[in-house]
Design a protein around this motif. Structure first.
Motif, PDB file in Angstrom:
ATOM      1  N   GLY A 152       0.809  -1.228   0.000  1.00  0.00           N
ATOM      2  CA  GLY A 152       0.000   0.000   0.000  1.00  0.00           C
ATOM      3  C   GLY A 152       0.829   1.259   0.000  1.00  0.00           C
ATOM      4  O   GLY A 152       1.776   1.389  -0.765  1.00  0.00           O
ATOM      5  N   THR A 153       0.435   2.168   0.912  1.00  0.00           N
ATOM      6  CA  THR A 153       1.046   3.507   0.942  1.00  0.00           C
ATOM      7  C   THR A 153       2.564   3.441   1.108  1.00  0.00           C
ATOM      8  O   THR A 153       3.305   4.202   0.497  1.00  0.00           O
ATOM      9  CB  THR A 153       0.452   4.293   2.127  1.00  0.00           C
ATOM     10  OG1 THR A 153      -0.939   4.092   2.147  1.00  0.00           O
ATOM     11  CG2 THR A 153       0.811   5.763   2.055  1.00  0.00           C
ATOM     12  N   GLY A 154       3.000   2.536   1.990  1.00  0.00           N
ATOM     13  CA  GLY A 154       4.442   2.430   2.219  1.00  0.00           C
ATOM     14  C   GLY A 154       4.964   3.425   3.232  1.00  0.00           C
ATOM     15  O   GLY A 154       6.153   3.740   3.260  1.00  0.00           O
ATOM     16  N   SER A 155       4.093   3.944   4.106  1.00  0.00           N
ATOM     17  CA  SER A 155       4.570   4.956   5.074  1.00  0.00           C
ATOM     18  C   SER A 155       5.580   4.341   6.042  1.00  0.00           C
ATOM     19  O   SER A 155       6.530   5.000   6.455  1.00  0.00           O
ATOM     20  CB  SER A 155       3.390   5.566   5.831  1.00  0.00           C
ATOM     21  OG  SER A 155       2.818   4.642   6.728  1.00  0.00           O
ATOM     22  N   ASN A 156       5.421   3.053   6.379  1.00  0.00           N
ATOM     23  CA  ASN A 156       6.414   2.407   7.246  1.00  0.00           C
ATOM     24  C   ASN A 156       7.728   2.205   6.498  1.00  0.00           C
ATOM     25  O   ASN A 156       8.806   2.331   7.072  1.00  0.00           O
ATOM     26  CB  ASN A 156       5.875   1.069   7.758  1.00  0.00           C
ATOM     27  CG  ASN A 156       4.971   1.253   8.958  1.00  0.00           C
ATOM     28  OD1 ASN A 156       5.431   1.599  10.035  1.00  0.00           O
ATOM     29  ND2 ASN A 156       3.684   1.057   8.754  1.00  0.00           N
ATOM     30  N   ALA A 184       5.962  -4.416   5.576  1.00  0.00           N
ATOM     31  CA  ALA A 184       5.523  -3.063   5.952  1.00  0.00           C
ATOM     32  C   ALA A 184       4.247  -2.749   5.185  1.00  0.00           C
ATOM     33  O   ALA A 184       4.279  -2.254   4.062  1.00  0.00           O
ATOM     34  CB  ALA A 184       6.629  -2.067   5.610  1.00  0.00           C
ATOM     35  N   GLY A 185       3.132  -3.104   5.773  1.00  0.00           N
ATOM     36  CA  GLY A 185       1.866  -2.923   5.070  1.00  0.00           C
ATOM     37  C   GLY A 185       1.727  -3.944   3.956  1.00  0.00           C
ATOM     38  O   GLY A 185       1.207  -3.668   2.889  1.00  0.00           O
ATOM     39  N   ILE A 230       5.041  -5.536  11.157  1.00  0.00           N
ATOM     40  CA  ILE A 230       4.474  -4.584  12.115  1.00  0.00           C
ATOM     41  C   ILE A 230       2.957  -4.675  12.016  1.00  0.00           C
ATOM     42  O   ILE A 230       2.402  -4.776  10.926  1.00  0.00           O
ATOM     43  CB  ILE A 230       4.971  -3.144  11.862  1.00  0.00           C
ATOM     44  CG1 ILE A 230       4.534  -2.248  13.031  1.00  0.00           C
ATOM     45  CG2 ILE A 230       4.499  -2.571  10.510  1.00  0.00           C
ATOM     46  CD1 ILE A 230       5.309  -0.946  13.117  1.00  0.00           C
ATOM     47  N   PRO A 277      -0.777  -3.109  13.691  1.00  0.00           N
ATOM     48  CA  PRO A 277      -1.266  -1.914  14.391  1.00  0.00           C
ATOM     49  C   PRO A 277      -2.148  -2.195  15.607  1.00  0.00           C
ATOM     50  O   PRO A 277      -3.209  -1.589  15.781  1.00  0.00           O
ATOM     51  CB  PRO A 277      -2.071  -1.192  13.303  1.00  0.00           C
ATOM     52  CG  PRO A 277      -2.602  -2.305  12.454  1.00  0.00           C
ATOM     53  CD  PRO A 277      -1.537  -3.371  12.462  1.00  0.00           C
ATOM     54  N   LEU A 297      -0.495   4.807  13.593  1.00  0.00           N
ATOM     55  CA  LEU A 297       0.465   4.837  12.478  1.00  0.00           C
ATOM     56  C   LEU A 297       1.681   5.696  12.826  1.00  0.00           C
ATOM     57  O   LEU A 297       2.823   5.323  12.540  1.00  0.00           O
ATOM     58  CB  LEU A 297      -0.223   5.349  11.206  1.00  0.00           C
ATOM     59  CG  LEU A 297       0.516   5.103   9.886  1.00  0.00           C
ATOM     60  CD1 LEU A 297       0.808   3.624   9.663  1.00  0.00           C
ATOM     61  CD2 LEU A 297      -0.271   5.661   8.710  1.00  0.00           C
ATOM     62  N   GLU A 307       3.787   3.637  14.895  1.00  0.00           N
ATOM     63  CA  GLU A 307       4.515   2.648  14.088  1.00  0.00           C
ATOM     64  C   GLU A 307       5.783   3.239  13.483  1.00  0.00           C
ATOM     65  O   GLU A 307       6.824   2.564  13.409  1.00  0.00           O
ATOM     66  CB  GLU A 307       3.615   2.151  12.949  1.00  0.00           C
ATOM     67  CG  GLU A 307       2.421   1.360  13.392  1.00  0.00           C
ATOM     68  CD  GLU A 307       1.512   1.038  12.233  1.00  0.00           C
ATOM     69  OE1 GLU A 307       2.034   0.689  11.158  1.00  0.00           O
ATOM     70  OE2 GLU A 307       0.291   1.119  12.397  1.00  0.00           O
TER      71      GLU A 307
HETATM   72  C1  GRF Z   1      -0.473   0.077   8.719  1.00  0.00           C
HETATM   73  O1  GRF Z   1      -1.650   0.095   9.493  1.00  0.00           O
HETATM   74  C2  GRF Z   1       0.450  -0.974   9.253  1.00  0.00           C
HETATM   75  O2  GRF Z   1       0.231  -1.221  10.621  1.00  0.00           O
HETATM   76  C3  GRF Z   1       0.074  -2.180   8.508  1.00  0.00           C
HETATM   77  O3  GRF Z   1      -0.236  -1.730   7.204  1.00  0.00           O
HETATM   78  C4  GRF Z   1      -0.823  -0.414   7.317  1.00  0.00           C
HETATM   79  C5  GRF Z   1      -0.330   0.487   6.222  1.00  0.00           C
HETATM   80  O4  GRF Z   1       1.039   0.621   6.377  1.00  0.00           O
HETATM   81  N1  GRF Z   1       1.151  -3.117   8.556  1.00  0.00           N
HETATM   82  P1  GRF Z   1       1.914   1.500   5.320  1.00  0.00           P
HETATM   83  O5  GRF Z   1       1.449   2.948   5.424  1.00  0.00           O
HETATM   84  O6  GRF Z   1       1.646   0.951   3.921  1.00  0.00           O
HETATM   85  O7  GRF Z   1       3.325   1.314   5.791  1.00  0.00           O
END
Ligand code: GRF
Length: 194
Positions: free
Chosen positions: A9-13, A86-87, A107, A109, A175, A178
């Motif tokens: 997904g977004t990949g913020s982690n 990570a997501g 990880i 949440p 988040l 995280e």
């Molecule tokens: C977050 O809630 C994380 O806990 C789970 O995936 C979700 C999106 O994460 N693992 P990211 O923004 O894509 O990293």
């Protein structure tokens, strides 16, 4: 250490880990971003920073075993030492888990073992936490094993559940937690690695 990050997904982690490795000068390099998606925020980020991306999904293969074998060879070809989910929203094949004992990390949440397990991801987690009346939630970094969210816990951090919280406001607070927790957990893992 040569790291592979798996994202859906977004990949913020992923972004938080990438920046922490640079800023804290951690002895690690993110060599590849693997995704079951052909396009997502994490892939865009990887391309922007010159990190190799790999689209690998079970639907590209005739069987689960072929998929597992392909994932394994891609990891071996790049001499990956550790895999950070990570997501990433797909199960890791048992053959890959067996080949990387205590080297695949995820990880989640919530404060595992609460609010974990198959099907518990994204907003569903926060809806369940709020519905339970819990006043605390948080995030957990854990080793990945054959059961969803059941591997040994490496590190946790918690946040308050506030009156009037919606799943969205809680998700945002978790988040942010995280993004502090994952880099700290990685640092701990790298200190331990020979
Ligand atoms: C977050 O809630 C994380 O806990 C789970 O995936 C979700 C999106 O994460 N693992 P990211 O923004 O894509 O990293």
């Amino acid at each position: 250490k040569r790291l592979a990050v798996f994202c859906s997904g977004t990949g913020s982690n992923f972004k938080a880990l990438f920046h922490a490795i640079i800023e804290r000068e951690l002895p690690a390099e993110i060599v590849m971003c693997l995704s079951n998606r052909s396009q997502c925020g994490a892939i865009d980020f990887a391309k922007e920073y010159g990190i190799e991306t790999l689209h690998l999904s079970e639907s590209q293969f005739g069987s689960h075993d072929d998929f597992a074998r392909a994932m394994l060879s891609e990891l071996r070809d790049r001499q990956i030492d550790m895999i950070l989910l990570a997501g990433y929203l797909r199960k890791i094949p048992d053959a890959v888990i067996a080949a990387y004992p205590e080297k695949i990390v995820n990880i989640h949440p919530s404060l595992l073992p609460q609010f974990g397990g198959h099907g518990m991801y994204g907003m569903r987690v926060h809806e369940a936490v709020i519905a339970s009346g819990e006043t605390r939630s948080g995030a957990t970094v854990h080793f990945v094993n054959e059961e969803y969210d059941k591997g040994r816990i490496i590190m946790q951090n918690h946040v308050p559940v506030l009156p009037g919280d919606t799943p969205k406001t809680l998700a945002e607070r978790v988040l942010r937690c995280e993004h502090r927790l994952y880099p700290a957990a990685l640092e701990k893992l790298l200190d331990k690695q020979p």
